[in-house]
Design a protein around this motif. Structure first.
Motif, PDB file in Angstrom:
ATOM      1  N   SER A   1     -44.814 -34.757  22.936  1.00 52.24           N
ATOM      2  CA  SER A   1     -45.663 -35.853  22.455  1.00 52.24           C
ATOM      3  C   SER A   1     -45.056 -37.213  22.786  1.00 52.24           C
ATOM      4  O   SER A   1     -45.764 -38.130  23.224  1.00 52.24           O
TER       5      SER A   1
ATOM      6  N   THR B   1     -45.437 -37.944  26.489  1.00 53.67           N
ATOM      7  CA  THR B   1     -46.843 -38.182  26.834  1.00 53.67           C
ATOM      8  C   THR B   1     -47.254 -39.600  26.440  1.00 53.67           C
ATOM      9  O   THR B   1     -47.873 -40.325  27.221  1.00 53.67           O
ATOM     10  N   MET B   2     -46.895 -39.998  25.227  1.00 59.39           N
ATOM     11  CA  MET B   2     -47.237 -41.344  24.761  1.00 59.39           C
ATOM     12  C   MET B   2     -46.562 -42.405  25.621  1.00 59.39           C
ATOM     13  O   MET B   2     -47.168 -43.429  25.961  1.00 59.39           O
ATOM     14  N   LYS B   3     -45.313 -42.158  25.989  1.00 61.87           N
ATOM     15  CA  LYS B   3     -44.589 -43.114  26.824  1.00 61.87           C
ATOM     16  C   LYS B   3     -45.245 -43.241  28.191  1.00 61.87           C
ATOM     17  O   LYS B   3     -45.420 -44.347  28.723  1.00 61.87           O
ATOM     18  N   GLU B   4     -45.651 -42.090  28.759  1.00 64.18           N
ATOM     19  CA  GLU B   4     -46.231 -42.096  30.102  1.00 64.18           C
ATOM     20  C   GLU B   4     -47.555 -42.843  30.149  1.00 64.18           C
ATOM     21  O   GLU B   4     -47.872 -43.509  31.133  1.00 64.18           O
ATOM     22  N   ILE B   5     -48.356 -42.743  29.074  1.00 65.20           N
ATOM     23  CA  ILE B   5     -49.653 -43.424  29.086  1.00 65.20           C
ATOM     24  C   ILE B   5     -49.559 -44.836  28.493  1.00 65.20           C
ATOM     25  O   ILE B   5     -50.565 -45.526  28.358  1.00 65.20           O
ATOM     26  N   GLY B   6     -48.346 -45.227  28.136  1.00 69.95           N
ATOM     27  CA  GLY B   6     -48.121 -46.613  27.733  1.00 69.95           C
ATOM     28  C   GLY B   6     -48.472 -46.950  26.306  1.00 69.95           C
ATOM     29  O   GLY B   6     -48.771 -48.109  25.999  1.00 69.95           O
ATOM     30  N   ILE B   7     -48.417 -45.966  25.411  1.00 68.26           N
ATOM     31  CA  ILE B   7     -48.714 -46.231  24.003  1.00 68.26           C
ATOM     32  C   ILE B   7     -47.403 -46.238  23.216  1.00 68.26           C
ATOM     33  O   ILE B   7     -46.627 -45.289  23.277  1.00 68.26           O
ATOM     34  N   GLU B   8     -47.162 -47.313  22.478  1.00 68.06           N
ATOM     35  CA  GLU B   8     -45.953 -47.418  21.659  1.00 68.06           C
ATOM     36  C   GLU B   8     -46.378 -47.591  20.208  1.00 68.06           C
ATOM     37  O   GLU B   8     -47.151 -48.502  19.879  1.00 68.06           O
TER      38      GLU B   8
END
Length: 203
Positions: free
Chosen positions: A107, A110-117
């Motif tokens: 998780s 995945t969040m890092k790859e799609i740019g969500i922090e």
């Protein structure tokens, strides 16, 4: 004994399962599915309603999710020595790092790859908290590896975690630390993993 059937795609997490099948040295039938309609046929949806690969069929048994497939295969062929003994202390670490990598680590990346922090409040309710926290936790596991996550013997969880790290390094999604390099060096003592690293240009 029924023949194992692996539904996969060359550009999928099924590569981890296929590597483990080769390490186990067991026969299987490989079925390549293209992304899109071939994963949405009624026949395949009956195997995996998620319309994703990999999926393993063993007679009437269906197993999906890469970590679950690896754990299932290690127990099915337990005489091969890629799963700690039941009720052994090593079994606890085996479960811990399987579930941690399949859950919080997957998780977080995945969040890092799609740019969500996530902000601090959101981190409290997320399973992984933050990328930095999850990654640090994984490194604590690698720091205590002797040289593998469950001790002296390579197990299915090392194949799973190792492949995850290898592909993250290959696609520059992480900067390999000395701990990661040391762990991957230990994995490369296995000939199949060594060949994978060489094919990816990492050795």
């Amino acid at each position: 004994m029924s023949e194992l059937i692996l539904y996969t795609n060359t550009m999928s997490r099924g590569n981890t399962v296929e590597l483990f099948l080769k390490i186990l040295d067991v026969s299987y039938q490989r079925v390549e599915l293209e992304y899109g309609e071939s994963m949405r046929t009624p026949e395949y949806l009956a195997i995996n309603p998620m319309a994703k690969v990999p999926a393993l069929v063993d007679g009437k048994i269906v197993v999906t999710e890469t970590a679950a497939i690896c754990a299932y295969l290690a127990d099915k062929f337990i005489e091969k020595g890629f799963a700690p003994a039941f009720n052994s202390p090593e079994r606890a670490a085996y479960y811990r790092w399987f579930f941690f990598t399949a859950g919080p680590i997957e998780s977080a990346f995945t969040m890092k790859e799609i740019g969500i922090e996530l902000n601090e409040e959101q981190q409290k309710s997320s399973g992984f908290g933050s990328f930095e926290r999850a990654f640090h936790c994984l490194e604590t596991g690698l720091a205590s590896a002797q040289p593998y996550l469950c001790g002296k013997n390579l197990t299915a969880v090392d194949v799973y975690v190792g492949c995850f790290l290898i592909f993250l390094c290959k696609y520059a999604l992480i900067q390999p630390t000395p701990l990661i390099n040391q762990y991957i060096d230990s994995l490369a003592l296995n000939n199949e993993i060594k060949q994978l690293l060489e094919s990816l240009g990492l050795r």
